[in-house]
Design a protein around this motif. Structure first.
Motif, PDB file in Angstrom:
ATOM      1  N   SER A   1     -10.019  -4.838  -0.532  1.00  0.00           N
ATOM      2  CA  SER A   1      -9.572  -5.744  -0.315  1.00  0.00           C
ATOM      3  C   SER A   1      -9.273  -7.190   0.323  1.00  0.00           C
ATOM      4  O   SER A   1      -8.196  -7.596   0.613  1.00  0.00           O
ATOM      5  CB  SER A   1      -7.537  -5.026   0.561  1.00  0.00           C
ATOM      6  N   LEU A  56      -7.314  -9.936  -2.355  1.00  0.00           N
ATOM      7  CA  LEU A  56      -6.199 -10.118  -2.221  1.00  0.00           C
ATOM      8  C   LEU A  56      -6.115 -10.696  -1.356  1.00  0.00           C
ATOM      9  O   LEU A  56      -5.003 -10.819  -0.886  1.00  0.00           O
ATOM     10  CB  LEU A  56      -5.539  -8.536  -2.040  1.00  0.00           C
ATOM     11  N   PHE A 103      -2.684  -4.496  -7.126  1.00  0.00           N
ATOM     12  CA  PHE A 103      -3.892  -4.306  -6.602  1.00  0.00           C
ATOM     13  C   PHE A 103      -5.041  -3.036  -6.371  1.00  0.00           C
ATOM     14  O   PHE A 103      -5.671  -2.080  -6.681  1.00  0.00           O
ATOM     15  CB  PHE A 103      -3.919  -5.203  -5.717  1.00  0.00           C
ATOM     16  N   PHE A 104      -4.059  -2.507  -5.359  1.00  0.00           N
ATOM     17  CA  PHE A 104      -3.855  -1.032  -4.174  1.00  0.00           C
ATOM     18  C   PHE A 104      -4.276   0.055  -5.458  1.00  0.00           C
ATOM     19  O   PHE A 104      -4.705   0.948  -5.360  1.00  0.00           O
ATOM     20  CB  PHE A 104      -2.879  -1.040  -3.502  1.00  0.00           C
ATOM     21  N   ASN A 130      -7.366  -0.344  -7.825  1.00  0.00           N
ATOM     22  CA  ASN A 130      -8.593  -0.844  -7.391  1.00  0.00           C
ATOM     23  C   ASN A 130      -9.223  -0.074  -5.958  1.00  0.00           C
ATOM     24  O   ASN A 130     -10.211  -0.085  -5.201  1.00  0.00           O
ATOM     25  CB  ASN A 130      -9.179  -2.044  -6.595  1.00  0.00           C
ATOM     26  N   TYR A 147       0.945  -1.682  -0.005  1.00  0.00           N
ATOM     27  CA  TYR A 147       0.051   0.179   0.227  1.00  0.00           C
ATOM     28  C   TYR A 147       0.802   1.239   0.087  1.00  0.00           C
ATOM     29  O   TYR A 147       0.236   2.214  -0.247  1.00  0.00           O
ATOM     30  CB  TYR A 147      -0.707  -0.508   0.811  1.00  0.00           C
TER      31      TYR A 147
END
Length: 325
Positions: free
Chosen positions: A222, A225, A190-191, A194, A127
């Protein structure tokens, strides 16, 4: 002439359906019907699927039936679909050893602690690296990527673990490989794809700081994930035995995989009445074969119980971390 060629008035033109009234052409259904109408395609597709299922499932089934069959029947090729000469001697030998239970408890401990540490570190680092306002994030990401191509080797790793005083401790198992760079890249993607920056700005307007935004908003969004990372590290930590073989000298701290390996080796080289007796050697070899198949079943059952419940999260998390929205 011009009157006859003039376009009809707008009121006389047929109106085309627009908006929600427009008919939708079932293109996908049409393709499915075309495909279903092709018997050759269906034959080969179903045949390949059946072959793939058999190639995956039959080896697992064979190991189970071989673990309760006489080794002589296996060597003679008589074990195909059903056990031959049913026996539970291999399982009795495995569970009669107190080190098996202790090894199972150690594996559970190493797996739970190692997975918790790895998932926590990866989520926090990914993140932070996904934030465009992080100063020097390209440099930090480059440091992680370099470790994928340059490794100091086993000797350097052992010296580091020894100098940190982690030999014969749980930390020698769970810390050296806690951060997988490839998993870190998946989590960062992913971060980035999304968790929009507008969502963070709206949270800041409501008075949420970075920590509150991460724990109250980012993590709940999340879940796919998180399940993906948990599944990956559960499998890796449960099956790991090499680090324990290198860094652990106390047998009471051995994980299950290493304990089963030692039990198998001892069963193969030991005999009941001395190495010179042919019958004793044959009995030891028979017991070793039973233990070999039995230990595979014993070490695999926990994963077979847990992973099916996480499979859908695994697929969804892998796609969300790999496809840009």
């Amino acid at each position: 002439m011009t009157d006859t060629l003039a376009a009809p008035p707008a009121s006389a033109r047929p109106s085309l359906p627009t908006g929600t009234d427009a008919p939708r052409r079932p293109a996908a259904r049409g393709r499915l019907r075309d495909r279903a109408s092709d018997p050759v395609f269906n034959f080969f597709a179903i045949g390949m699927l059946i072959v793939a299922i058999i190639a995956i499932l039959y080896p697992m089934y064979f190991i189970v039936i071989a673990s309760v069959s006489e080794p002589s029947e296996i060597l003679n090729g008589n074990v195909w679909l059903w056990p031959q000469g049913f026996t539970l001697e291999g399982y009795a030998r495995i569970f009669s050893d107190a080190t098996i239970i202790r090894g199972f408890a150690n594996s559970v401990l190493y797996t739970v602690v190692g997975t918790a540490i790895s998932v926590t570190v990866i989520l926090c680092a990914a993140y932070a690296l996904s934030r465009k306002d992080l100063y020097g994030r390209t440099f930090f990401m480059l440091l992680f990527i370099i470790t994928m191509f340059i490794d100091g080797g086993l000797i350097a790793r052992y010296l580091v673990v020894r100098d940190l005083g982690m030999l014969d401790t749980i930390w020698a198992i769970v810390l050296p490989g806690a951060v997988g760079v490839w998993n870190l890249i998946i989590a960062r993607a992913f971060f980035e794809n999304n968790v929009p920056a507008e969502l963070r700005e709206a949270a800041q307007l409501d008075g949420a700081n970075d920590f509150r935004f991460f724990f109250r908003i980012v993590l709940p969004l999340s879940k796919p994930l998180i399940f993906l990372m948990i599944m990956i590290h559960l499998v890796a930590n449960w099956n790991a035995f090499f680090d324990a073989l290198i860094f652990l000298g106390d047998e009471s701290k051995y994980p299950l995989q290493l304990v089963l390996r030692n039990v198998l080796i001892q069963s193969e080289v030991s005999s009941a009445g001395g190495t010179g007796a042919l019958d004793s050697y044959a009995a030891a070899q028979r017991l070793g074969e039973l233990i070999k198949y039995g230990m595979i079943v014993v070490s695999t059952i926990p994963l077979l119980i847990v992973l099916p419940f996480m499979q859908k999260h695994f697929t969804k998390g892998a796609l969300l971390g790999a496809v840009k929205s």
